[in-house]
Design an enzyme around this catalytic site. Structure first.
Site, PDB file in Angstrom:
ATOM      1  N   ASP A 181       9.352   2.304   1.388  1.00  0.00           N
ATOM      2  CA  ASP A 181       8.209   3.079   1.859  1.00  0.00           C
ATOM      3  C   ASP A 181       8.080   2.826   3.358  1.00  0.00           C
ATOM      4  OD1 ASP A 181       5.743   3.948   2.716  1.00  0.00           O
ATOM      5  OD2 ASP A 181       4.662   3.310   0.924  1.00  0.00           O
ATOM      6  N   LYS A 200       3.014   9.693   8.202  1.00  0.00           N
ATOM      7  CA  LYS A 200       2.248   9.302   9.389  1.00  0.00           C
ATOM      8  C   LYS A 200       2.794   9.878  10.708  1.00  0.00           C
ATOM      9  CE  LYS A 200      -0.240   5.228   7.786  1.00  0.00           C
ATOM     10  NZ  LYS A 200      -1.607   5.781   7.843  1.00  0.00           N
ATOM     11  N   PHE A 209       0.860  -1.184   0.000  1.00  0.00           N
ATOM     12  CA  PHE A 209       0.000   0.000   0.000  1.00  0.00           C
ATOM     13  C   PHE A 209       0.895   1.232   0.000  1.00  0.00           C
ATOM     14  CE2 PHE A 209      -2.625   3.414   1.536  1.00  0.00           C
ATOM     15  CZ  PHE A 209      -3.826   3.183   0.893  1.00  0.00           C
TER      16      PHE A 209
HETATM   17  C1  LIG Z   1       3.015   2.209   3.739  1.00  0.00           C
HETATM   18  C2  LIG Z   1       2.128   3.355   3.380  1.00  0.00           C
HETATM   19  N1  LIG Z   1       2.477   4.156   2.361  1.00  0.00           N
HETATM   20  C3  LIG Z   1       1.728   5.218   2.015  1.00  0.00           C
HETATM   21  C4  LIG Z   1       0.559   5.510   2.668  1.00  0.00           C
HETATM   22  C5  LIG Z   1      -0.253   6.707   2.264  1.00  0.00           C
HETATM   23  O1  LIG Z   1      -0.117   7.706   3.206  1.00  0.00           O
HETATM   24  P1  LIG Z   1      -1.120   8.960   3.233  1.00  0.00           P
HETATM   25  O2  LIG Z   1      -2.474   8.452   3.616  1.00  0.00           O
HETATM   26  O3  LIG Z   1      -0.511   9.881   4.262  1.00  0.00           O
HETATM   27  O4  LIG Z   1      -1.099   9.553   1.865  1.00  0.00           O
HETATM   28  C6  LIG Z   1       0.148   4.704   3.728  1.00  0.00           C
HETATM   29  C7  LIG Z   1      -1.125   4.974   4.442  1.00  0.00           C
HETATM   30  O5  LIG Z   1      -1.685   4.170   5.126  1.00  0.00           O
HETATM   31  C8  LIG Z   1       0.948   3.597   4.092  1.00  0.00           C
HETATM   32  O6  LIG Z   1       0.596   2.783   5.105  1.00  0.00           O
END
Ligand SMILES: Cc1ncc(COP(=O)(O)O)c(C=O)c1O
Length: 383
Positions: free
Chosen positions: A207, A236, A122
């Site tokens: 990520d 986050k 994700f």
């Molecule tokens: C691993 C990861 N990358 C990217 C995101 C996207 O982040 P945002 O909601 O701040 O755009 C999330 C959100 O849950 C995530 O868990």
């Protein structure tokens, strides 16, 4: 309001640590504060003070000017990771967009533009991040996705090796899959990806939007294996609950982004940077990286006891620091609502994994109380 969110009929108004209150005055124990953003709990005092103070001095200036807190934060993150340079933004998706653009900009002269990502991953909801998110249910309704992306199974080095070619710019991967169900790869996976990318001239992007800032017991999850990426994204928990995101890149890679090629109006604003500096200060002053490991161990103990008491209920317990997945043998969608009724906030992902991202400031008593409530809900759900 546009109806793009499923909401519970509760209006939250005030929080302190792992407690949160609704508008009727009910108090909840929060095992999932802010979807992982409130790593220090609700309203951590140093962050609150920093935000208040900064708001009275300077709320926003654009990136055409220098900002002291932005420079200090870039240095602090660089020192705690791999000596990279920072680009600041406001969210995880934006940080991943930046990483994908940087990988393409860097790969351009070499004819490399393809991005390989992992099934079940994700990376966010904006278009490139969404395309990188190899889960068909999130693509549905928005096709065609962007060209140049391919997907391989998670935790499978052979599949990555087979997917790389001389047009591949980067491999993008979560060191632990969060939304995908707290999937922790086998030891050696991240180091194996590092070797593979080096051999094939491909950039490695981690990520760490969910895993970063101490969530797993290290500042960044890759540090468990010492396999540093070329580019890292984090958001986050970065600013203790305040909106902030960052991309950190090795200087030779970062050099591919020239003035004017990428930007964010609010990225790296003074309040976000002060909040992030206060977050780092809190984690260090209160030894919270170490505490995160203890918290994870206490949850494991509670869940192992549940597994022993109720055989057939728990498929797997997956824990790294305060990233906690309880993989159940049945559909647990209803568990969230029942926990809310009992004043405990949890998350369920992919229907059968109870996902908990508790605060590093949670107390042992709060852990025991919440685990007892959760065990009661799970027993009821299966009796
Ligand atoms: C691993 C990861 N990358 C990217 C995101 C996207 O982040 P945002 O909601 O701040 O755009 C999330 C959100 O849950 C995530 O868990």
């Amino acid at each position: 309001m546009i109806p793009n969110y499923r909401r519970f009929p509760v209006c939250l108004v005030r929080g302190e640590g792992s407690w949160i209150w609704d508008a009727e005055g009910n108090r909840y124990l929060d095992f999932f504060p802010g979807w992982g953003c409130n790593l220090l709990g609700h309203c951590p005092p140093r962050v609150v003070d920093a935000v208040r103070e900064q708001a009275g001095e300077l709320i926003h200036v654009p990136n055409t000017w220098y900002m002291e807190a932005q420079g200090a934060l870039a240095a602090a993150l660089s020192e705690r990771s791999f000596g990279g340079q920072c680009f600041f933004c406001n969210s995880g998706a934006e940080a991943n967009e930046a990483a994908i653009k940087l990988a393409r900009a860097y790969g351009r002269e070499r004819g490399r533009f393809k991005i390989v990502t992992m099934e079940g991953g994700f990376h966010g909801r904006t278009f490139a991040a969404l395309t990188a998110t190899a889960q068909p249910q999130y693509h549905a309704g928005f096709e065609p996705m962007l060209p140049g992306f391919s997907y391989v199974p998670y935790d499978d080095l052979g599949a990555v090796a087979a997917a790389l070619d001389d047009q591949t710019a980067a491999v993008l991967v979560e060191p632990v899959q969060g939304e995908g169900g707290i999937n922790i790869p086998a030891p050696g996976y991240l180091a194996g990806l590092r070797r593979l990318c080096d051999q094939r001239g491909v950039l490695l992007i981690f990520d760490e939007v969910q895993t970063g800032m101490g969530r797993t017991g290290e500042w960044f999850a890759y540090q468990h294996e010492g396999a540093a990426p070329d580019i890292l994204t984090c958001a986050k928990a970065l600013a203790g609950g305040f909106a902030a995101g960052v991309m950190i890149a090795r200087p030779p890679v970062a050099a591919a982004l020239k003035p004017g090629m990428h930007a964010s109006t609010f990225g790296g604003n003074p309040i976000a940077c002060r909040a992030a500096l206060a977050t780092i200060e809190t984690i260090e002053a209160e030894s919270l990286l170490e505490r995160g490991v203890q918290i994870g161990a206490r949850f494991r103990e509670a869940f192992e006891a549940l597994r022993a008491e109720r055989p057939g209920l728990v498929r797997e317990i997956r824990i790294l620091g305060v990233m906690i997945g309880l993989d159940l043998t049945f559909d647990a969608t209803e568990v969230v609502a029942e926990c809310i009724r009992r004043q405990l906030l949890v998350n369920v992902t992919h229907g059968h994994v109870v996902r908990l991202l508790p605060a590093l400031t949670i107390t042992d008593d709060q852990i025991d109380l919440g685990c007892a409530i959760l065990a009661g809900v799970l027993e009821r759900a299966t009796s």
